[in-house]
Design an enzyme around this catalytic site. Structure first.
Site, PDB file in Angstrom:
ATOM      1  CG  HIS A   1       1.628  10.580  -1.649  1.00  0.00           C
ATOM      2  ND1 HIS A   1       0.515   9.814  -1.899  1.00  0.00           N
ATOM      3  CD2 HIS A   1       1.264  11.858  -1.859  1.00  0.00           C
ATOM      4  CE1 HIS A   1      -0.479  10.600  -2.264  1.00  0.00           C
ATOM      5  NE2 HIS A   1      -0.057  11.856  -2.249  1.00  0.00           N
TER       6      HIS A   1
ATOM      7  CG  HIS B   1      -1.202  14.509   1.948  1.00  0.00           C
ATOM      8  ND1 HIS B   1      -2.004  15.577   1.613  1.00  0.00           N
ATOM      9  CD2 HIS B   1      -1.093  13.745   0.839  1.00  0.00           C
ATOM     10  CE1 HIS B   1      -2.370  15.454   0.347  1.00  0.00           C
ATOM     11  NE2 HIS B   1      -1.825  14.353  -0.154  1.00  0.00           N
TER      12      HIS B   1
ATOM     13  CG  ASN C   1       1.044  14.631  -5.621  1.00  0.00           C
ATOM     14  OD1 ASN C   1       2.087  14.510  -6.259  1.00  0.00           O
ATOM     15  ND2 ASN C   1       0.217  13.630  -5.409  1.00  0.00           N
TER      16      ASN C   1
ATOM     17  CB  VAL D   1      -6.306  15.749   0.462  1.00  0.00           C
ATOM     18  CG1 VAL D   1      -6.674  16.130   1.899  1.00  0.00           C
ATOM     19  CG2 VAL D   1      -7.159  14.574  -0.018  1.00  0.00           C
TER      20      VAL D   1
HETATM   21  P1  5GP Z   1      -3.036  13.867  -3.096  1.00  0.00           P
HETATM   22  O1  5GP Z   1      -3.747  13.479  -4.369  1.00  0.00           O
HETATM   23  O2  5GP Z   1      -3.723  15.061  -2.455  1.00  0.00           O
HETATM   24  O3  5GP Z   1      -1.556  14.031  -3.224  1.00  0.00           O
HETATM   25  O4  5GP Z   1      -3.195  12.632  -2.116  1.00  0.00           O
HETATM   26  C1  5GP Z   1      -4.373  12.329  -1.440  1.00  0.00           C
HETATM   27  C2  5GP Z   1      -4.321  10.859  -1.121  1.00  0.00           C
HETATM   28  O5  5GP Z   1      -5.291  10.591  -0.127  1.00  0.00           O
HETATM   29  C3  5GP Z   1      -4.648   9.960  -2.328  1.00  0.00           C
HETATM   30  O6  5GP Z   1      -3.540   9.105  -2.593  1.00  0.00           O
HETATM   31  C4  5GP Z   1      -5.879   9.189  -1.865  1.00  0.00           C
HETATM   32  O7  5GP Z   1      -5.872   7.841  -2.288  1.00  0.00           O
HETATM   33  C5  5GP Z   1      -5.819   9.327  -0.353  1.00  0.00           C
HETATM   34  N1  5GP Z   1      -7.140   9.299   0.285  1.00  0.00           N
HETATM   35  C6  5GP Z   1      -8.229  10.040  -0.061  1.00  0.00           C
HETATM   36  N2  5GP Z   1      -9.272   9.750   0.742  1.00  0.00           N
HETATM   37  C7  5GP Z   1      -8.829   8.821   1.623  1.00  0.00           C
HETATM   38  C8  5GP Z   1      -9.452   8.123   2.708  1.00  0.00           C
HETATM   39  O8  5GP Z   1     -10.634   8.309   3.037  1.00  0.00           O
HETATM   40  N3  5GP Z   1      -8.683   7.229   3.393  1.00  0.00           N
HETATM   41  C9  5GP Z   1      -7.361   7.010   3.077  1.00  0.00           C
HETATM   42  N4  5GP Z   1      -6.710   6.110   3.834  1.00  0.00           N
HETATM   43  N5  5GP Z   1      -6.755   7.638   2.058  1.00  0.00           N
HETATM   44  C10 5GP Z   1      -7.466   8.536   1.345  1.00  0.00           C
END
Ligand code: 5GP
Length: 115
Positions: free
Chosen positions: A102, A100, A87, A96
């Site tokens: 997925h 990263h 993303n 975040v």
């Molecule tokens: P984004 O939305 O930035 O593409 O992905 C961030 C991901 O980080 C989300 O899928 C969310 O569930 C995961 N995430 C956020 N906080 C934490 C955490 O404290 N621990 C883990 N294991 N995953 C997290």
């Protein structure tokens, strides 16, 4: 200085998470809110790149290492077949801003994209 990202805090063992793979420069964890039977996050240890476009421009070898770790995990956990999603930007669902990937695998028939 900005606050450390949630992933840096996990890497520093300040927030609990299961680290499922680790190399010198990359680590991987289970997503806390899985969107598929296999839902892992593969993350560079450095927080200096906000998203995959910055990472690809600055350090393509690190991006390749991240993809290799994703492949190894998918080989172990879902027969080597997976979606790899970055993303990129808040409007695309990024929450975040520490790059990263997925890794989504398992039965994805009913699933749409993360975000
Ligand atoms: P984004 O939305 O930035 O593409 O992905 C961030 C991901 O980080 C989300 O899928 C969310 O569930 C995961 N995430 C956020 N906080 C934490 C955490 O404290 N621990 C883990 N294991 N995953 C997290």
């Amino acid at each position: 200085m900005s606050e450390p990202s949630v992933f840096t805090r996990i890497l520093n063992r300040e927030i609990p998470a299961e680290i499922v793979a680790e190399t010198d420069r990359v680590f991987a964890i289970q997503d806390i809110a899985p969107q598929a039977p296999v839902h892992l996050l593969v993350i560079p240890k450095t927080a200096e790149y906000r998203d995959v476009t910055e990472l690809a421009a600055a350090d393509p070898a690190l991006l390749a290492e991240l993809v290799a770790v994703a492949k190894n995990l998918a080989d172990e956990r879902c027969g080597g077949q997976f979606r790899l999603i970055f993303n990129t930007g808040a409007n695309a669902g990024q929450t975040v801003f520490h790059v990263h990937a997925h890794v989504l695998g398992g039965d994805l028939e009913e699933k749409s994209l993360v975000g």
